[in-house]
Design an enzyme around this catalytic site. Structure first.
Site, PDB file in Angstrom:
ATOM      1  CE  LYS A 111      -4.281  -1.886   1.931  1.00 49.69           C
ATOM      2  NZ  LYS A 111      -5.076  -2.276   3.285  1.00 49.69           N
ATOM      3  NE  ARG A 160      -6.837  -8.604   1.703  1.00 47.43           N
ATOM      4  CZ  ARG A 160      -6.475  -7.805   0.815  1.00 47.43           C
ATOM      5  NH1 ARG A 160      -5.544  -6.972   0.911  1.00 47.43           N
ATOM      6  NH2 ARG A 160      -7.248  -7.673  -0.446  1.00 47.43           N
TER       7      ARG A 160
HETATM    8  C1  8Y4 Z   1      -1.054  -2.037  -3.762  1.00 44.10           C
HETATM    9  C2  8Y4 Z   1      -1.834  -3.163  -3.427  1.00 44.10           C
HETATM   10  C3  8Y4 Z   1      -1.688  -0.950  -3.364  1.00 44.10           C
HETATM   11  C4  8Y4 Z   1      -2.919  -3.189  -2.690  1.00 44.10           C
HETATM   12  C5  8Y4 Z   1      -2.847  -0.818  -2.676  1.00 44.10           C
HETATM   13  C6  8Y4 Z   1      -3.505  -1.905  -2.299  1.00 44.10           C
HETATM   14  C7  8Y4 Z   1      -7.579  -4.539   3.211  1.00 44.10           C
HETATM   15  C8  8Y4 Z   1      -8.532  -5.673   2.882  1.00 44.10           C
HETATM   16  C9  8Y4 Z   1      -8.005  -4.243   1.071  1.00 44.10           C
HETATM   17  C10 8Y4 Z   1      -7.149  -4.593   4.448  1.00 44.10           C
HETATM   18  C11 8Y4 Z   1      -8.786  -6.067   4.948  1.00 44.10           C
HETATM   19  C12 8Y4 Z   1      -5.466  -2.951  -1.089  1.00 44.10           C
HETATM   20  C13 8Y4 Z   1      -9.657  -6.120   0.688  1.00 44.10           C
HETATM   21  C14 8Y4 Z   1      -6.788  -2.816  -0.667  1.00 44.10           C
HETATM   22  N1  8Y4 Z   1      -7.181  -3.859   1.896  1.00 44.10           N
HETATM   23  N2  8Y4 Z   1      -9.162  -6.320   3.689  1.00 44.10           N
HETATM   24  N3  8Y4 Z   1      -8.920  -5.427   1.490  1.00 44.10           N
HETATM   25  N4  8Y4 Z   1      -7.777  -5.480   5.363  1.00 44.10           N
HETATM   26  N5  8Y4 Z   1      -9.440  -7.015   5.866  1.00 44.10           N
HETATM   27  N6  8Y4 Z   1      -4.652  -2.077  -1.636  1.00 44.10           N
HETATM   28  O1  8Y4 Z   1      -6.281  -3.723   4.957  1.00 44.10           O
HETATM   29  O2  8Y4 Z   1      -4.951  -4.025  -0.890  1.00 44.10           O
HETATM   30  S1  8Y4 Z   1      -7.849  -4.158  -0.762  1.00 44.10           S
END
Ligand code: 8Y4
Length: 292
Positions: A232, A266
């Protein structure tokens, strides 16, 4: 923790591998098989085969849970219909449940998807909206699934515009306390609940690191804490690297979270995260006093 028909061992920290079926997911960038043509048509659908391959590899790498999601929470992402989400997610859930020895988590907010996924053998609902959609609490209560309740300020799309808190740790903890109460009132057993501060969901860099630094406070609720920081922008901004180069930074954050009491991480980079959490487990085993 009981997750549907499966038992999940939380005596040691565990990794939840991220399996995305969205065409615009940040970090698989088409690796999961979007052809230019299907993406251009907007009719993208990850092949179940490709998803299964990635799932097998994450299980080999030591993931205890695989999180299958079909709805993107990226700012600007187009909302998708129940039908579309079902077509993306359910075939992948079914393929994993029938072939692999792993707990399947479904990343959704929708009661219909929750019910269908449960019927196929998914054990956990990972809901970034903390089961606030009409009927979602009841769907989880009916199915005997476990659920992760996550904090988010605002809605995807606007949540990052100007997030503000009086005290981010207190506000997040209060929100999660209220959602845990609501879940219990709807008949979801407390021992099936996980909580998550929702890194990046309506939070500035400073909010995110305050939450990480004070994660212990969340464990005080007595429920296992799940965290998702993998790749992130809270990592990217600190290491100053693009998404595909954020593995080491993400692992560092995962270690900090687990030493701060988190039980599930995660992650995209499963092998690296599993190794790091094994080292954390070796440390935690030797810590005196009441457990992590
Ligand atoms: C690069 C890769 C930049 C991924 C942003 C992202 C969470 C989640 C997401 C979390 C839980 C994401 C579905 C966002 N984040 N579920 N989900 N906790 N429980 N962004 O922090 O990965 S999606």
């Amino acid at each position: 923790m009981q997750c549907g028909a499966r038992q999940l061992d939380l005596s040691v920290p565990q990794v939840m591998g991220i399996l995305n079926t969205t065409p615009d997911s940040f970090s698989d960038g088409g690796r999961l098989g979007a052809t230019g043509e299907s993406a251009a048509r907007g009719g993208f659908r990850v092949s179940v085969d490709q998803a299964l391959h990635q799932a097998e590899s994450m299980v080999r790498d030591g993931a205890a849970i695989l999180d299958v999601g079909g709805e993107s929470t990226r700012p600007g992402a187009r909302p998708i219909s129940v039908q579309e989400e079902m077509e993306r997610v359910l075939p992948v859930v079914e393929a994993i449940v029938t072939r692999l020895d792993v707990c399947v988590s479904v990343d959704t907010s929708k009661p219909d998807i929750i019910r269908e996924a449960a019927a196929l053998g998914a054990g956990l609902v990972n809901d970034v909206r903390a089961l606030q959609l009409e009927g979602a609490l009841e769907a989880v209560a009916e199915t005997g699934m476990a659920a992760c309740l996550m904090h988010m300020q605002g809605e995807p799309g606007h949540m990052q515009s100007d997030p503000r808190y009086d005290d981010v740790c207190r506000d997040v903890r209060h929100f999660l306390e209220r959602r845990v109460e609501a879940a219990e009132a709807a008949g979801v057993l407390r021992n099936r609940l996980l909580i998550d501060p929702g890194f990046g969901f309506g939070k500035t860099l400073d909010h995110n690191y305050q939450l990480l630094a004070q994660l212990r406070e969340l464990s005080r609720l007595g429920l296992p804490v799940l965290v998702g920081m993998s790749r992130k922008s809270m990592i990217g901004q600190v290491v100053d690297r693009p998404v595909e180069e954020r593995a080491a930074g993400s692992v560092a954050a995962a270690v900090a979270a687990v030493l701060g009491g988190a039980r599930i991480v995660r992650a995209h980079d499963v092998a690296e995260t599993v190794d790091a959490l094994r080292v954390c487990a070796a440390i935690l085993e030797r810590k005196p006093g009441p457990g992590a």
